[in-house]
Write a protein that holds these residues in place. Structure first.
Motif, PDB file in Angstrom:
ATOM      1  N   ARG A  31      -2.470   9.901  -2.068  1.00  0.00           N
ATOM      2  CA  ARG A  31      -2.098   9.091  -3.210  1.00  0.00           C
ATOM      3  C   ARG A  31      -2.511   9.744  -4.482  1.00  0.00           C
ATOM      4  O   ARG A  31      -3.666   9.637  -4.524  1.00  0.00           O
ATOM      5  CB  ARG A  31      -2.165   7.459  -2.899  1.00  0.00           C
ATOM      6  CG  ARG A  31      -1.334   6.849  -4.070  1.00  0.00           C
ATOM      7  CD  ARG A  31      -1.162   5.597  -3.800  1.00  0.00           C
ATOM      8  NE  ARG A  31      -2.245   4.599  -3.606  1.00  0.00           N
ATOM      9  CZ  ARG A  31      -2.331   3.491  -3.125  1.00  0.00           C
ATOM     10  NH1 ARG A  31      -1.204   2.883  -2.562  1.00  0.00           N
ATOM     11  NH2 ARG A  31      -3.349   2.886  -2.981  1.00  0.00           N
ATOM     12  N   ALA A  36       0.874  -1.361   0.077  1.00  0.00           N
ATOM     13  CA  ALA A  36       0.060   0.010   0.114  1.00  0.00           C
ATOM     14  C   ALA A  36       0.741   1.198  -0.087  1.00  0.00           C
ATOM     15  O   ALA A  36       0.414   2.437  -0.329  1.00  0.00           O
ATOM     16  CB  ALA A  36      -1.037  -0.054   0.958  1.00  0.00           C
ATOM     17  N   TYR A  37       2.037   1.225   0.395  1.00  0.00           N
ATOM     18  CA  TYR A  37       3.068   2.315   0.524  1.00  0.00           C
ATOM     19  C   TYR A  37       3.512   2.745  -1.134  1.00  0.00           C
ATOM     20  O   TYR A  37       3.813   3.636  -1.299  1.00  0.00           O
ATOM     21  CB  TYR A  37       4.323   1.995   1.196  1.00  0.00           C
ATOM     22  CG  TYR A  37       4.100   2.058   2.848  1.00  0.00           C
ATOM     23  CD1 TYR A  37       4.525   3.265   3.412  1.00  0.00           C
ATOM     24  CD2 TYR A  37       3.452   1.024   3.250  1.00  0.00           C
ATOM     25  CE1 TYR A  37       4.653   3.015   4.969  1.00  0.00           C
ATOM     26  CE2 TYR A  37       3.333   1.031   4.786  1.00  0.00           C
ATOM     27  CZ  TYR A  37       3.784   2.045   5.517  1.00  0.00           C
ATOM     28  OH  TYR A  37       3.748   2.040   6.874  1.00  0.00           O
ATOM     29  N   VAL A  38       3.418   1.895  -1.998  1.00  0.00           N
ATOM     30  CA  VAL A  38       3.853   2.098  -3.363  1.00  0.00           C
ATOM     31  C   VAL A  38       2.855   3.061  -4.003  1.00  0.00           C
ATOM     32  O   VAL A  38       1.674   2.952  -3.936  1.00  0.00           O
ATOM     33  CB  VAL A  38       3.974   0.727  -4.167  1.00  0.00           C
ATOM     34  CG1 VAL A  38       4.322   1.068  -5.655  1.00  0.00           C
ATOM     35  CG2 VAL A  38       4.882  -0.277  -3.468  1.00  0.00           C
ATOM     36  N   GLY A  39       3.476   4.153  -4.623  1.00  0.00           N
ATOM     37  CA  GLY A  39       2.848   5.040  -5.261  1.00  0.00           C
ATOM     38  C   GLY A  39       3.328   6.540  -5.109  1.00  0.00           C
ATOM     39  O   GLY A  39       4.410   6.698  -4.496  1.00  0.00           O
ATOM     40  N   GLU A  40       2.536   7.307  -5.665  1.00  0.00           N
ATOM     41  CA  GLU A  40       2.858   8.702  -5.727  1.00  0.00           C
ATOM     42  C   GLU A  40       1.947   9.412  -4.770  1.00  0.00           C
ATOM     43  O   GLU A  40       0.886   9.487  -4.707  1.00  0.00           O
ATOM     44  CB  GLU A  40       2.917   9.264  -7.163  1.00  0.00           C
ATOM     45  CG  GLU A  40       3.234  11.070  -7.204  1.00  0.00           C
ATOM     46  CD  GLU A  40       3.056  11.366  -8.664  1.00  0.00           C
ATOM     47  OE1 GLU A  40       4.271  11.812  -9.251  1.00  0.00           O
ATOM     48  OE2 GLU A  40       2.105  11.505  -9.076  1.00  0.00           O
ATOM     49  N   TRP A  41       2.631  10.045  -3.776  1.00  0.00           N
ATOM     50  CA  TRP A  41       1.944  10.958  -2.628  1.00  0.00           C
ATOM     51  C   TRP A  41       2.143  12.377  -2.581  1.00  0.00           C
ATOM     52  O   TRP A  41       3.361  12.513  -2.680  1.00  0.00           O
ATOM     53  CB  TRP A  41       2.236  10.190  -1.279  1.00  0.00           C
ATOM     54  CG  TRP A  41       2.011   8.414  -1.360  1.00  0.00           C
ATOM     55  CD1 TRP A  41       2.787   7.397  -1.466  1.00  0.00           C
ATOM     56  CD2 TRP A  41       0.930   8.147  -0.561  1.00  0.00           C
ATOM     57  NE1 TRP A  41       2.287   6.508  -1.289  1.00  0.00           N
ATOM     58  CE2 TRP A  41       1.461   6.620  -0.868  1.00  0.00           C
ATOM     59  CE3 TRP A  41      -0.222   8.377  -0.071  1.00  0.00           C
ATOM     60  CZ2 TRP A  41       0.208   5.857  -0.356  1.00  0.00           C
ATOM     61  CZ3 TRP A  41      -1.073   7.292   0.465  1.00  0.00           C
ATOM     62  CH2 TRP A  41      -0.621   6.194   0.501  1.00  0.00           C
ATOM     63  N   THR A  48       8.588   3.699  -5.528  1.00  0.00           N
ATOM     64  CA  THR A  48       8.325   2.508  -6.364  1.00  0.00           C
ATOM     65  C   THR A  48       8.329   1.004  -6.034  1.00  0.00           C
ATOM     66  O   THR A  48       9.119   0.767  -5.006  1.00  0.00           O
ATOM     67  CB  THR A  48       9.119   2.680  -7.649  1.00  0.00           C
ATOM     68  OG1 THR A  48      10.644   2.292  -7.191  1.00  0.00           O
ATOM     69  CG2 THR A  48       9.139   4.011  -8.098  1.00  0.00           C
ATOM     70  N   GLN A  49       7.662   0.045  -6.459  1.00  0.00           N
ATOM     71  CA  GLN A  49       7.734  -1.241  -6.079  1.00  0.00           C
ATOM     72  C   GLN A  49       9.209  -1.940  -6.065  1.00  0.00           C
ATOM     73  O   GLN A  49       9.454  -2.650  -5.132  1.00  0.00           O
ATOM     74  CB  GLN A  49       6.967  -2.118  -7.300  1.00  0.00           C
ATOM     75  CG  GLN A  49       6.926  -3.512  -6.701  1.00  0.00           C
ATOM     76  CD  GLN A  49       6.369  -4.006  -5.429  1.00  0.00           C
ATOM     77  OE1 GLN A  49       5.238  -3.499  -5.100  1.00  0.00           O
ATOM     78  NE2 GLN A  49       6.911  -4.754  -4.738  1.00  0.00           N
ATOM     79  N   GLN A  85      -0.356   5.639  -8.585  1.00  0.00           N
ATOM     80  CA  GLN A  85      -0.081   4.208  -8.019  1.00  0.00           C
ATOM     81  C   GLN A  85       1.072   3.570  -9.295  1.00  0.00           C
ATOM     82  O   GLN A  85       0.744   3.667 -10.187  1.00  0.00           O
ATOM     83  CB  GLN A  85      -1.317   3.345  -7.689  1.00  0.00           C
ATOM     84  CG  GLN A  85      -0.595   2.121  -6.990  1.00  0.00           C
ATOM     85  CD  GLN A  85      -1.859   1.065  -6.336  1.00  0.00           C
ATOM     86  OE1 GLN A  85      -2.873   1.275  -6.498  1.00  0.00           O
ATOM     87  NE2 GLN A  85      -1.309   0.136  -5.479  1.00  0.00           N
ATOM     88  N   TRP A 135      -6.723   7.426  -0.921  1.00  0.00           N
ATOM     89  CA  TRP A 135      -5.669   6.854  -0.255  1.00  0.00           C
ATOM     90  C   TRP A 135      -4.657   7.820   0.491  1.00  0.00           C
ATOM     91  O   TRP A 135      -4.492   8.809  -0.148  1.00  0.00           O
ATOM     92  CB  TRP A 135      -4.817   5.689  -0.814  1.00  0.00           C
ATOM     93  CG  TRP A 135      -5.438   4.540  -1.218  1.00  0.00           C
ATOM     94  CD1 TRP A 135      -6.374   4.316  -2.134  1.00  0.00           C
ATOM     95  CD2 TRP A 135      -5.515   3.362  -0.292  1.00  0.00           C
ATOM     96  NE1 TRP A 135      -6.843   2.807  -1.864  1.00  0.00           N
ATOM     97  CE2 TRP A 135      -6.143   2.377  -0.923  1.00  0.00           C
ATOM     98  CE3 TRP A 135      -4.541   2.926   1.005  1.00  0.00           C
ATOM     99  CZ2 TRP A 135      -6.201   0.933  -0.194  1.00  0.00           C
ATOM    100  CZ3 TRP A 135      -4.602   1.763   1.344  1.00  0.00           C
ATOM    101  CH2 TRP A 135      -5.545   0.802   0.717  1.00  0.00           C
ATOM    102  N   GLN A 162      -7.455   3.588   3.184  1.00  0.00           N
ATOM    103  CA  GLN A 162      -8.495   4.289   2.320  1.00  0.00           C
ATOM    104  C   GLN A 162      -9.429   5.135   3.087  1.00  0.00           C
ATOM    105  O   GLN A 162      -9.987   4.543   4.265  1.00  0.00           O
ATOM    106  CB  GLN A 162      -9.098   3.341   1.484  1.00  0.00           C
ATOM    107  CG  GLN A 162      -9.896   3.739   0.354  1.00  0.00           C
ATOM    108  CD  GLN A 162     -10.238   2.596  -0.685  1.00  0.00           C
ATOM    109  OE1 GLN A 162     -10.016   1.461  -0.489  1.00  0.00           O
ATOM    110  NE2 GLN A 162     -10.790   3.318  -1.821  1.00  0.00           N
TER     111      GLN A 162
END
Length: 112
Positions: free
Chosen positions: A109, A29-34, A44-45, A112, A98, A93
């Motif tokens: 987020r 769930a941490y992966v992504g652009e925040w 990134t993964q 993703q 998110w 969520q």
């Protein structure tokens, strides 16, 4: 000869920055652009992290490999040159968005 040494050093540095630990499945769930107005975080993964924050008229930015997670917090950097990001509220969520709180800032987020 100096050019070869420089090329070797740059290659070594590039390989070190590419050695981030992949995000473990339980932390996906941490992966992504925040983002938030004064803060940007990309995880990134494959374990690459990019961070930028504006605070009190100063800008701080970090780009580096993910060292790992300690509870909800995560470390970014190489060896002793690392930064710990304190996550007081892990990704969750909230309605259709998110969110998570990192270093006291609520981020949303945006990709993703």
């Amino acid at each position: 000869m100096k050019l070869l040494k420089l090329l070797f050093a740059l290659t070594l540095l590039a390989s070190l920055f590419g050695c981030g630990k992949p995000v473990p499945p339980e932390k996906a769930a941490y992966v992504g652009e925040w983002q938030q107005t004064t803060m940007y975080l990309l995880i990134t993964q494959d374990g690459s992290v990019r961070y930028k924050r504006l605070k009190s008229g100063a800008s701080t930015s970090i780009e580096g490999p993910l060292k790992g997670f300690v509870g909800d917090n995560f470390e970014v950097g190489i060896g002793p040159m690392a930064t710990t990001f304190v996550v007081s509220t892990p990704p969750h969520q909230d309605g259709d968005k998110w969110k998570m709180v990192v270093d006291g800032v609520e981020l949303v987020r945006t990709a993703q």
